[in-house]
Design an enzyme around this catalytic site. Structure first.
Site, PDB file in Angstrom:
ATOM      1  N   CYS A 156       1.285   0.357   1.010  1.00  0.00           N
ATOM      2  CA  CYS A 156       0.595  -0.002  -0.110  1.00  0.00           C
ATOM      3  C   CYS A 156      -0.645   0.970   0.259  1.00  0.00           C
ATOM      4  O   CYS A 156      -1.351   1.131   1.021  1.00  0.00           O
ATOM      5  CB  CYS A 156       0.467  -1.359   0.050  1.00  0.00           C
ATOM      6  N   LYS A 182      -3.336 -18.607  -1.993  1.00  0.00           N
ATOM      7  CA  LYS A 182      -2.081 -17.866  -2.109  1.00  0.00           C
ATOM      8  C   LYS A 182      -0.330 -17.594  -1.271  1.00  0.00           C
ATOM      9  O   LYS A 182      -0.148 -17.567  -1.571  1.00  0.00           O
ATOM     10  CB  LYS A 182      -2.520 -15.959  -3.153  1.00  0.00           C
ATOM     11  N   ASP A 194      -8.655  -9.945   5.678  1.00  0.00           N
ATOM     12  CA  ASP A 194      -9.176 -10.393   3.923  1.00  0.00           C
ATOM     13  C   ASP A 194     -10.160 -10.517   3.701  1.00  0.00           C
ATOM     14  O   ASP A 194     -10.593 -10.559   2.697  1.00  0.00           O
ATOM     15  CB  ASP A 194      -8.383 -11.318   3.876  1.00  0.00           C
ATOM     16  N   ARG A 210      -3.918 -11.137  -8.572  1.00  0.00           N
ATOM     17  CA  ARG A 210      -3.522 -11.285  -7.955  1.00  0.00           C
ATOM     18  C   ARG A 210      -4.070 -12.447  -6.884  1.00  0.00           C
ATOM     19  O   ARG A 210      -2.804 -13.338  -6.424  1.00  0.00           O
ATOM     20  CB  ARG A 210      -2.830 -10.546  -7.204  1.00  0.00           C
TER      21      ARG A 210
HETATM   22  N1  EPU Z   1       3.110  -4.890  10.787  1.00  0.00           N
HETATM   23  C1  EPU Z   1       4.322  -4.354  11.573  1.00  0.00           C
HETATM   24  N2  EPU Z   1       5.521  -4.724  11.294  1.00  0.00           N
HETATM   25  C2  EPU Z   1       6.099  -5.273  10.503  1.00  0.00           C
HETATM   26  C3  EPU Z   1       5.146  -6.265  10.060  1.00  0.00           C
HETATM   27  C4  EPU Z   1       3.561  -6.694  10.549  1.00  0.00           C
HETATM   28  O1  EPU Z   1       3.587  -3.359  12.348  1.00  0.00           O
HETATM   29  O2  EPU Z   1       7.489  -6.241  10.657  1.00  0.00           O
HETATM   30  C5  EPU Z   1       1.515  -4.682  10.684  1.00  0.00           C
HETATM   31  C6  EPU Z   1       1.808  -4.741   9.881  1.00  0.00           C
HETATM   32  O3  EPU Z   1       1.467  -3.161   8.982  1.00  0.00           O
HETATM   33  C7  EPU Z   1       0.038  -4.690  10.301  1.00  0.00           C
HETATM   34  C8  EPU Z   1       0.033  -5.986  10.472  1.00  0.00           C
HETATM   35  O4  EPU Z   1       1.188  -5.452  11.850  1.00  0.00           O
HETATM   36  O5  EPU Z   1      -0.960  -3.339   9.861  1.00  0.00           O
HETATM   37  C9  EPU Z   1      -0.209  -7.036   9.753  1.00  0.00           C
HETATM   38  O6  EPU Z   1       0.278  -7.299   9.146  1.00  0.00           O
HETATM   39  P1  EPU Z   1       0.958  -9.284   9.059  1.00  0.00           P
HETATM   40  O7  EPU Z   1       2.871  -8.668   9.073  1.00  0.00           O
HETATM   41  O8  EPU Z   1       1.000 -10.045   9.648  1.00  0.00           O
HETATM   42  O9  EPU Z   1       0.751  -8.982   7.204  1.00  0.00           O
HETATM   43  P2  EPU Z   1       1.464  -9.304   5.987  1.00  0.00           P
HETATM   44  O10 EPU Z   1       2.626 -10.858   6.267  1.00  0.00           O
HETATM   45  O11 EPU Z   1       2.106  -8.443   5.677  1.00  0.00           O
HETATM   46  C10 EPU Z   1       0.126 -11.284   5.494  1.00  0.00           C
HETATM   47  C11 EPU Z   1      -0.953 -11.948   3.930  1.00  0.00           C
HETATM   48  C12 EPU Z   1      -1.998 -10.620   4.027  1.00  0.00           C
HETATM   49  C13 EPU Z   1      -3.001 -10.726   5.182  1.00  0.00           C
HETATM   50  C14 EPU Z   1      -2.172 -10.779   6.602  1.00  0.00           C
HETATM   51  C15 EPU Z   1      -2.913 -10.198   7.652  1.00  0.00           C
HETATM   52  C16 EPU Z   1       0.466 -12.963   2.462  1.00  0.00           C
HETATM   53  C17 EPU Z   1       1.669 -12.980   1.665  1.00  0.00           C
HETATM   54  N3  EPU Z   1      -0.110 -11.838   3.063  1.00  0.00           N
HETATM   55  O12 EPU Z   1       0.281 -10.044   5.438  1.00  0.00           O
HETATM   56  O13 EPU Z   1      -2.735 -11.190   2.792  1.00  0.00           O
HETATM   57  O14 EPU Z   1      -4.156  -9.434   5.115  1.00  0.00           O
HETATM   58  O15 EPU Z   1      -1.201 -11.487   6.750  1.00  0.00           O
HETATM   59  O16 EPU Z   1      -3.412 -11.615   8.259  1.00  0.00           O
HETATM   60  O17 EPU Z   1      -0.059 -13.873   3.509  1.00  0.00           O
HETATM   61  C18 EPU Z   1      -4.027 -10.473   1.185  1.00  0.00           C
HETATM   62  O18 EPU Z   1      -4.440 -11.916   0.584  1.00  0.00           O
HETATM   63  O19 EPU Z   1      -5.448  -9.924   0.982  1.00  0.00           O
HETATM   64  C19 EPU Z   1      -3.445  -9.708   2.262  1.00  0.00           C
HETATM   65  C20 EPU Z   1      -2.854  -8.560   2.293  1.00  0.00           C
END
Ligand code: EPU
Length: 419
Positions: free
Chosen positions: A118, A22, A306, A398
């Site tokens: 979320c 995903k 995850d 999802r």
């Molecule tokens: N964060 C910030 N500012 C930002 C971006 C992130 O503070 O601009 C913080 C977030 O709030 C969080 C942390 O950094 O506390 C990590 O967030 P990250 O951006 O790495 O996660 P993401 O890109 O939103 C992806 C996966 C998630 C997975 C995380 C961490 C996708 C579509 N989603 O999310 O997947 O948990 O990386 O590995 O790639 C899941 O599949 O269940 C899922 C939630």
């Protein structure tokens, strides 16, 4: 709304095939609009999130054909007219934000409704936006929207305060056609980022180091169409590894890359599970007593957040005390309250959950509060006494392809109830 019912107590046996990831396919679908030429994704996982991001792109006149039987997605974005996708669809899924990078890159603008928090945390997008600004975009946030414009993007050095997966991906996509060189430092190193880098390079980009902490992007003039098969879903594979562990069973998991699973294998091995591999398959043997362990979630190659809820379910069934510390998201313990309804003994203390193994879990009516929590409740249901009924299964759909069918194939007594 559908429910999933699990009758606990059966051992699992046999083999299961893992789908593609995903978290690879979502940025890859988003990246496909970087070129006006056709892009094809083969062996795509047919997931709700895939349907939602496709619907988001359709609202800006992208032609997306999803062949569910062939698991193929064909994306033709030659007719995109505006860069303001429908906000009610954008709000349905956070990953919609992955289209910001491609839109600013190809069209020099976008307008998206801002995400709220979320179920697992506040999840701001400040790092994504700082990246776009560093490349020369004018970014404005207000009235519930984020808007950006750029006459042209120019490469820059960008240091991420935190190795955010989404920010790394969005900045990579924004920078592919920027003038000159962009360097992302303290980039996220998840395998899905390496996969996105390969996809973008096949589309004509010049990216070096995707999947390491320093990504170098040398801007190119044009991007073209391509065909790609995303990498395997390491979290789905990990979830099935825990399914074997929680039922103290032996199963074979096909279509995986052992390298991506190292942090999960290390922790399950520490708990006493025997794991071996031959190329694309791993064998999980948990037919024995297991030991409590401590886990701390970290960015890749650390233990994945995850997999945290699923491991919590397993640790509830292991005598002794285990501690899980969550460092990525501030609110990812919502599974605990539901597991307690099944007899689990879990205390939350700030960012840690202290889990005392119990003699048995008991079936109950529980709610999937988010995707991984929902999967964890199914796992608990596999060993609980009697019936566990899980509601709000749309969260699970999802990110897991036919989870109940795959578990049925392993001998679990599980069914979907269409309500
Ligand atoms: N964060 C910030 N500012 C930002 C971006 C992130 O503070 O601009 C913080 C977030 O709030 C969080 C942390 O950094 O506390 C990590 O967030 P990250 O951006 O790495 O996660 P993401 O890109 O939103 C992806 C996966 C998630 C997975 C995380 C961490 C996708 C579509 N989603 O999310 O997947 O948990 O990386 O590995 O790639 C899941 O599949 O269940 C899922 C939630």
């Amino acid at each position: 709304m559908n429910k999933i019912s699990v009758m606990g107590g059966r051992k699992l046996e046999g083999e299961v095939n893992i789908s593609t990831a995903k978290n690879s396919v979502l940025p890859i679908i988003a990246a496909s609009i970087l070129s006006g030429e056709k892009c094809v994704i083969d062996e795509a996982p047919m997931l709700e999130d895939v349907f939602v991001i496709s619907d988001v792109l359709r609202t800006i006149s992208t032609d997306i054909n999803i062949n569910e039987e062939a698991n193929r997605i064909v994306i033709d974005s030659s007719n995109i007219k505006d860069c303001e996708p429908c906000s009610s669809l954008v709000k349905k899924m956070r990953a919609s934000f992955l289209i910001m990078g491609p839109m600013i890159s190809r069209f020099g603008k976008f307008k998206l409704s801002l995400p709220g928090g979320c179920n697992i945390g506040t999840r701001p997008i400040d790092l994504h936006l700082k990246g776009f600004s560093a490349l020369g975009a004018e970014v404005n946030v207000g009235h519930g929207y984020v808007e950006a414009q750029a006459k042209k993007l120019v490469g820059n050095k960008i240091y991420l305060d935190f190795p955010s997966v989404g920010a790394t991906e969005n900045i990579m996509m924004a920078a592919v056609m920027a003038e000159g060189e962009t360097i992302i430092e303290n980039a996220a190193e998840e395998p899905e980022i390496e996969d996105l880098g390969k996809y973008l390079n096949n589309m004509g980009a010049n990216i070096i180091g995707a999947g390491t902490d320093t990504v170098r992007i040398i801007g190119v003039k044009n991007m073209k169409g391509t065909t790609h098969k995303p990498i395997c879903d390491r979290i789905e594979a990990g979830t099935f590894m825990v399914a074997a562990a929680i039922t103290r069973s032996k199963i074979k998991i096909n279509g995986v890359n052992e390298e991506y699973l190292k942090p999960i294998i290390a922790k399950l091995t520490e708990a006493g599970v025997k794991i071996t591999s031959d190329g694309n398959s791993i064998y999980v043997d948990a037919d024995r007593d297991l030991k409590p362990i401590d886990i701390k979630t970290m960015p890749y190659p650390g233990f994945p957040t995850d997999m945290q809820s699923q491991m919590a379910g397993l640790l509830c069934t292991i005598k002794g005390t285990s501690v899980i510390t969550e460092t990525i998201f501030e609110n990812r313990f919502m599974h605990a309250a539901e597991m307690k309804r099944m007899g689990a003994n879990i205390k939350i203390d700030g960012r840690s959950s202290i889990i005392e193994g119990v003699d048995k879990l008991t079936g109950a009516e529980v709610r999937a509060t988010d995707l991984r929590a929902g999967a964890a409740l199914i796992l608990c249901g596999l060993v609980a006494e009697g019936e566990t009924e899980i509601t709000d299964v749309y969260h699970i759909d999802r990110g897991y392809v036919s989870i109940e069918k795959k578990l049925q194939g392993l001998g679990a007594d599980i069914r979907r109830i269409m309500v």
